[in-house]
Design a protein around this motif. Sequence first.
Motif, mmCIF file in Angstrom:
data_model
loop_
_atom_site.group_PDB
_atom_site.id
_atom_site.type_symbol
_atom_site.label_atom_id
_atom_site.label_comp_id
_atom_site.label_asym_id
_atom_site.label_seq_id
_atom_site.Cartn_x
_atom_site.Cartn_y
_atom_site.Cartn_z
ATOM 1 N N PRO A 173 0.809 -1.223 0.000
ATOM 2 C CA PRO A 173 0.000 0.000 0.000
ATOM 3 C C PRO A 173 0.840 1.270 0.000
ATOM 4 C CG PRO A 173 -0.891 -1.613 1.542
ATOM 5 C CD PRO A 173 0.420 -2.153 1.074
ATOM 6 N N ALA A 174 1.962 1.256 0.699
ATOM 7 C CA ALA A 174 2.805 2.453 0.722
ATOM 8 C C ALA A 174 3.408 2.731 -0.654
ATOM 9 C CB ALA A 174 3.896 2.282 1.767
ATOM 10 N N LEU A 175 3.811 1.646 -1.357
ATOM 11 C CA LEU A 175 4.399 1.828 -2.686
ATOM 12 C C LEU A 175 3.354 2.335 -3.680
ATOM 13 C CD1 LEU A 175 7.009 1.441 -4.306
ATOM 14 C CD2 LEU A 175 6.232 -0.855 -4.868
ATOM 15 N N LEU A 176 2.145 1.794 -3.634
ATOM 16 C CA LEU A 176 1.090 2.265 -4.529
ATOM 17 C C LEU A 176 0.666 3.693 -4.196
ATOM 18 C CD1 LEU A 176 -1.151 -0.934 -4.775
ATOM 19 C CD2 LEU A 176 0.493 -0.076 -6.452
ATOM 20 N N GLN A 177 0.698 4.061 -2.921
ATOM 21 C CA GLN A 177 0.375 5.428 -2.547
ATOM 22 C C GLN A 177 1.406 6.401 -3.093
ATOM 23 O OE1 GLN A 177 -2.315 6.591 -1.198
ATOM 24 N NE2 GLN A 177 -1.600 8.713 -1.061
ATOM 25 N N ALA A 178 2.674 6.030 -3.014
ATOM 26 C CA ALA A 178 3.719 6.884 -3.577
ATOM 27 C C ALA A 178 3.576 7.003 -5.096
ATOM 28 C CB ALA A 178 5.094 6.334 -3.201
ATOM 29 N N ALA A 179 3.200 5.899 -5.754
ATOM 30 C CA ALA A 179 2.999 5.947 -7.206
ATOM 31 C C ALA A 179 1.820 6.839 -7.573
ATOM 32 C CB ALA A 179 2.781 4.532 -7.744
ATOM 33 N N THR A 180 0.757 6.787 -6.792
ATOM 34 C CA THR A 180 -0.396 7.650 -7.061
ATOM 35 C C THR A 180 -0.052 9.115 -6.883
ATOM 36 O OG1 THR A 180 -1.853 5.851 -6.318
ATOM 37 C CG2 THR A 180 -2.806 8.046 -6.468
ATOM 38 N N GLU A 181 0.763 9.425 -5.896
ATOM 39 C CA GLU A 181 1.185 10.814 -5.693
ATOM 40 C C GLU A 181 2.036 11.306 -6.856
ATOM 41 O OE1 GLU A 181 3.136 10.882 -1.960
ATOM 42 O OE2 GLU A 181 1.302 10.580 -0.772
ATOM 43 N N VAL A 182 2.853 10.440 -7.430
ATOM 44 C CA VAL A 182 3.637 10.828 -8.609
ATOM 45 C C VAL A 182 2.716 11.155 -9.780
ATOM 46 C CG1 VAL A 182 5.318 10.026 -10.305
ATOM 47 C CG2 VAL A 182 5.689 9.573 -7.888
ATOM 48 N N LEU A 183 1.697 10.334 -9.999
ATOM 49 C CA LEU A 183 0.769 10.573 -11.103
ATOM 50 C C LEU A 183 -0.055 11.833 -10.886
ATOM 51 C CD1 LEU A 183 -0.479 6.907 -11.658
ATOM 52 C CD2 LEU A 183 1.056 8.203 -13.138
ATOM 53 N N ALA A 184 -0.435 12.098 -9.643
ATOM 54 C CA ALA A 184 -1.217 13.298 -9.365
ATOM 55 C C ALA A 184 -0.405 14.573 -9.554
ATOM 56 C CB ALA A 184 -1.773 13.238 -7.940
ATOM 57 N N GLY A 185 0.911 14.481 -9.421
ATOM 58 C CA GLY A 185 1.751 15.669 -9.575
ATOM 59 C C GLY A 185 2.177 15.960 -10.995
#
Length: 339
Positions: A173-185
Amino acid sequence: MDTQNTSVRPHAQSRNSEKNHPHRHTYAKTRPGGVIHDNTRHTARFTVIGNHLTQHRDLSLLAIGLACHIQSLPTGAHVDIKSLAARFPEGPTRIAAALRELETHGYLRRTRERTQTGRIVTRTVSCNQPGHRRDASEAAPPKPPARRAATAPQQKPVRRALPAVPKPAYSSPALLQAATEVLAGLRRTDSRLLLSATDAEHLAPGVAAWLERELTPTAVHHALTGDLPPEPLRRPAAFLAHRLSAQLPPLPPYRAPEPPQAVRHPLRNCDACDHAYRGPDPHNCQRCASAGVGPGEPDAGIGETPLTAQARPWAACTPFGFRPGSSVAPSGYPGQGTL
């Protein structure tokens, strides 16, 4: 006068209507009280009505006249009871009875329909010749296009599937959360890279695979936003999915885990022999702990035999030489013996 003039050129004689049509006025002469028609051919504003209607034996005179009036009206004219009662001196009751007569003999068809606003109206179709019914689409006036919601549920447009993206070996979950933050930025660098929640959910495993290869989020951000085409992006999610798959970096080389660093214990003094040592035991050094000597045991001194002192040579040791009164002195010191 009866002598014909032989010098006159022969010519056609005039036509005698009495001789050619001997029965033309016979009916009028025999019945002088009947109707005589003085007809003139119509060239505009006329209606063709069959004798089967005007000479109908079962219809009332009001029904025949009303049918002729309705057939002379243009398509779309109001022929309801209120409109006809306002046009003619007959009341609504007689007009309603005449309409029922025409409907019974097939000169009218009345159906109820619902409009776009939800109202129920009566649709009237006039037939100039009963028994020769046309299709409803030809007889009825053209209807406005109905709303989609009233006829059938609106079908959602078929969305094209996005290209597949790489998957991480171990997703958390932490890795997917970091990936989602990259896409949102990404939209902060280029507004064309604005993604929906569905697109971000599809692309997050691909970004997680990049982060799994020891890349920082900043490096992934630069890789996805660098060298963008100048033309508009019609499907930014498909464009990013292609980049995540085509430019996926290789896995990092394998490195053996480093051995753990040796623990350096602090310098302590042994409670038994008073020697300085480094070890995990906070009270005794390794030598005293292996010999089983604990703190507070009597050292070799006065009253001990030389054999006992030799068996425990460390008992006479002090930081400044040997203990006074000891029968054994440490090696390397002159004057071994009892002081």
